[in-house]
Enzyme design. Sequence first.
Site, PDB file in Angstrom:
ATOM      1  N   GLU A  86       0.819  -1.218   0.000  1.00  0.00           N
ATOM      2  CA  GLU A  86       0.000   0.000   0.000  1.00  0.00           C
ATOM      3  C   GLU A  86       0.853   1.267   0.000  1.00  0.00           C
ATOM      4  OE1 GLU A  86      -0.259  -2.454   2.256  1.00  0.00           O
ATOM      5  OE2 GLU A  86      -2.098  -3.489   1.658  1.00  0.00           O
ATOM      6  N   PHE A  98      -5.639  -0.175   5.805  1.00  0.00           N
ATOM      7  CA  PHE A  98      -4.416  -0.213   4.993  1.00  0.00           C
ATOM      8  C   PHE A  98      -4.357   0.974   4.033  1.00  0.00           C
ATOM      9  CE2 PHE A  98      -6.034  -4.685   5.555  1.00  0.00           C
ATOM     10  CZ  PHE A  98      -5.502  -4.787   6.822  1.00  0.00           C
TER      11      PHE A  98
END
Lengths: 313, 265
Positions: free
Chosen positions: A59, A84
Amino acid sequence: MKLEKSPVLMRDALCSTLVAAAEKDGRIVALDADLVGSSGLKPFFKKFPERAINCGIAEANMIGVASGLSLTGKIPFAHSFGPFASRRVCDQIFISAAYARLNIRVIGSDPGVTAAYNGGTHMPFEDMGVLRSIPNITLIEPSDPVALAAITKQLAGDEHYGVYYIRMLRKDAIAVYGEDEQFEIGKAKVLREGGDIAIFASGIMVAEALQAAEELAARGIQATVVDMFTWKPIDTELICKLAAKVKRFVVAENHNVYGGLGSAIAEVTAVNCPVTVKFAGVKDRFGQVGKQNELQAEYGLTCAEIVKAAEEL
Amino acid sequence: MNLKEFAKEIRVTTLKQLAVPGFGHVGGAMSIVETLAVLFGEIMKHDPKNPDWEERDKLILSKGHAGPALYSALALRGYFPMEMLDELNKFGGRLPSHVDRTKTPGVDMTAGSLGQGLSVACGVAMGDRLSGRVSRTYCIVGDGELDEGQNWEAMMFAAHYKLSNLTLFVDNNKVQLDGYTDDVMRLGDISAKLSAFGWKAITVNGHDTDAIRSALIDGAGEQPKAIILDTVKGKGANFAESAVPNNHHMTFTAEQIDAAIKEAV
């Protein structure tokens, strides 16, 4: 007001809006972090393989790539699950995107208890709070597919520049709006008017708030219900107007009450228009596995909790 | 352009610039001087009169603390007046300690929180490719910066998406803030690691402009290219070189700077 499930899933509203925007505008790019199967973006990935970037389970890199794409004039939409897409990448959103004054949209899905069986690791009660202290970021939690589609369409255009975080319920939502409803980011929606108290909510809590208002009406308490779909910038004008009118607020949020919507509203009232505020939200706790309704009961994210808070005012 | 001379100019200008505040990140600025000379002196397609030209090559200086060296290269190429270099680290000035794209003409990206630049460079390379631009993206990271895991995410990404329009420089000066990289966090064989990640990796003497130039011209096919610069932290400034490994951020006197400038020219 009769509350029914929308026939359209939230993620499908997101994807169809992005596909429509991308058909007209080559700058629209979608990014995901190995969650295309969850985000609903599969049709986009199929239709625009060049402009659909699966970043793998990385991410931080995804937010950097989105920022770089923005530097070349693209309009990137990057998705991951809420935790995330926020706490894990807080510094990347802060530095690579916001501080660098770039133009990206981040979609964090499964807000709060809607993460259900994925449990505490995936259950963001903190995503908006983590991001809220980033200067000039815009934080949005649309409550139904009509709102999500309208806002996504706006964010796919030129009228908005900056860092936008969309807290997105992924699947079923209660239908709140008719097809033609118009939305202005930063301007809350008054869904019901009542002169005794005001209930502010967003996301799944809007339906709970509307239901609570019905129950309160039966008990002689008239409630204004506001869909506070933009958490930042907060609609100061409306808050002050309602503070002058009703003087008692309940804030209902599928989020930790620390740093969440209630905090944002109380920051406005404390300075401008002091009123009593009750918080119906998660009281500084971690998430856990369960059905959404079990979790809503556990964390006090229910119509009953809003009614209780209202009656205590 | 004579790249060796240009490098000398960048080095001297950077020393003069740092002399104004009397402190700064001299070590990591000196070690990338020759690379900047090759990029801005010959290799990069750019236009100082039009810093936002879309077709230009871009440079992401991920080790943002080396800003003073970049500022010198930009001023010498005419992006802004030489006098502006006196603004280094001044309140309200346009040359902050760590590079900021919103403040300085010619600075393509903001950096300073280490480990993020290569990801941004991947996005730029991909965006230019999507737009059909024949532009290259260059990224400079520090060796110590490779401690940050995000770099390795970006390395996988660049190879997976065959970003052949991306060139990474690793300023391998063997020193990070707390000491030698071998003592703080062993990096191992950087070139072998990059190769294993799917990059074309070339190691050169980072203070040899000819070698850097050759490595840049060398084709890499579909692969992204990494040039590992074997460098000396503080290169060319005696007071800084002799302080290795404690020369990441230093205070220095006007006399030390003068001596270093005399030595450089």
